[in-house]
Design an enzyme around this catalytic site. Sequence first.
Site, mmCIF file in Angstrom:
data_model
loop_
_atom_site.group_PDB
_atom_site.id
_atom_site.type_symbol
_atom_site.label_atom_id
_atom_site.label_comp_id
_atom_site.label_asym_id
_atom_site.label_seq_id
_atom_site.Cartn_x
_atom_site.Cartn_y
_atom_site.Cartn_z
ATOM 1 N N CYS A 9 17.935 27.903 6.280
ATOM 2 C CA CYS A 9 18.358 27.301 5.015
ATOM 3 C C CYS A 9 17.942 25.826 5.060
ATOM 4 O O CYS A 9 17.041 25.465 5.807
ATOM 5 C CB CYS A 9 19.853 27.501 4.765
ATOM 6 S SG CYS A 9 20.961 26.583 5.848
ATOM 7 N N ASN A 12 20.964 23.828 7.914
ATOM 8 C CA ASN A 12 21.433 24.653 9.033
ATOM 9 C C ASN A 12 22.898 24.407 9.382
ATOM 10 O O ASN A 12 23.287 24.419 10.538
ATOM 11 C CB ASN A 12 20.535 24.459 10.255
ATOM 12 C CG ASN A 12 20.758 25.472 11.370
ATOM 13 O OD1 ASN A 12 20.688 25.134 12.543
ATOM 14 N ND2 ASN A 12 21.019 26.717 11.033
ATOM 15 N N CYS A 14 25.405 25.645 6.693
ATOM 16 C CA CYS A 14 26.178 26.523 5.802
ATOM 17 C C CYS A 14 25.641 27.953 5.802
ATOM 18 O O CYS A 14 26.163 28.828 6.477
ATOM 19 C CB CYS A 14 26.176 25.990 4.366
ATOM 20 S SG CYS A 14 26.958 24.386 4.143
ATOM 21 N N ARG A 15 24.584 28.166 5.031
ATOM 22 C CA ARG A 15 24.094 29.521 4.794
ATOM 23 C C ARG A 15 23.456 30.174 6.008
ATOM 24 O O ARG A 15 23.762 31.320 6.341
ATOM 25 C CB ARG A 15 23.098 29.525 3.625
ATOM 26 C CG ARG A 15 23.738 29.181 2.303
ATOM 27 C CD ARG A 15 22.716 29.002 1.212
ATOM 28 N NE ARG A 15 22.054 27.704 1.352
ATOM 29 C CZ ARG A 15 21.098 27.262 0.557
ATOM 30 N NH1 ARG A 15 20.649 28.028 -0.420
ATOM 31 N NH2 ARG A 15 20.569 26.073 0.731
ATOM 32 N N SER A 16 22.537 29.485 6.673
ATOM 33 C CA SER A 16 21.832 30.137 7.792
ATOM 34 C C SER A 16 22.741 30.413 8.986
ATOM 35 O O SER A 16 22.627 31.484 9.590
ATOM 36 C CB SER A 16 20.566 29.370 8.185
ATOM 37 O OG SER A 16 20.840 28.047 8.568
ATOM 38 N N ASP A 128 23.500 27.517 -2.528
ATOM 39 C CA ASP A 128 24.007 26.575 -1.532
ATOM 40 C C ASP A 128 25.462 26.233 -1.865
ATOM 41 O O ASP A 128 25.743 25.658 -2.912
ATOM 42 C CB ASP A 128 23.156 25.315 -1.551
ATOM 43 C CG ASP A 128 23.481 24.354 -0.423
ATOM 44 O OD1 ASP A 128 24.484 24.569 0.292
ATOM 45 O OD2 ASP A 128 22.723 23.383 -0.256
#
Length: 164
Positions: A9, A12, A14-16, A128
């Site tokens: 993401c 690095n 939150c999402r990933s 995000d």
Amino acid sequence: MTYRVCFVCTGNICRSPMAEAVFHARVEDAGLGGLVEADSAGTGGWHEGEGADPRTEAVLADHGYDLDHAARQFQQSWFSRLDLVVALDAGHLRALRRLAPTERDAAKVRLLRSYDPAVAGGDLDVPDPYYGGRDGFEECLEMVEAASTGLLAAVREQVEGRAA
């Protein structure tokens, strides 16, 4: 031979890392722990060395996922050791494909939600959640979990194809 997946993401945090934690749990549950490795990175290095966003950690913990994480920036040299690079949105997909040193490496980059049959042909971005509240992190987790089932099936097929 180990099959290596990297989720990417922006920063690095939150999402990933969320996708990494969910996929790692799915891999372990499927008995593929010794055959598949998952990690994560960001397209940028703004948060290198930091842990995941506390909201990411809280949502994962509330849903029974473990995460031991330090943010890092994706490096072009990693393409040679990775089998699959999973982007969390179209911007990451474009950035990673531009970074890829070869067409073969660019072909390793896929969008996470492309593995969710419920959204085939729809919006494949995982939004995000960073600038919002906890609800955005919960929504992110739902999207990651939904796509992880299809991703695990695709990876299992690749792993079993190597063994044949």
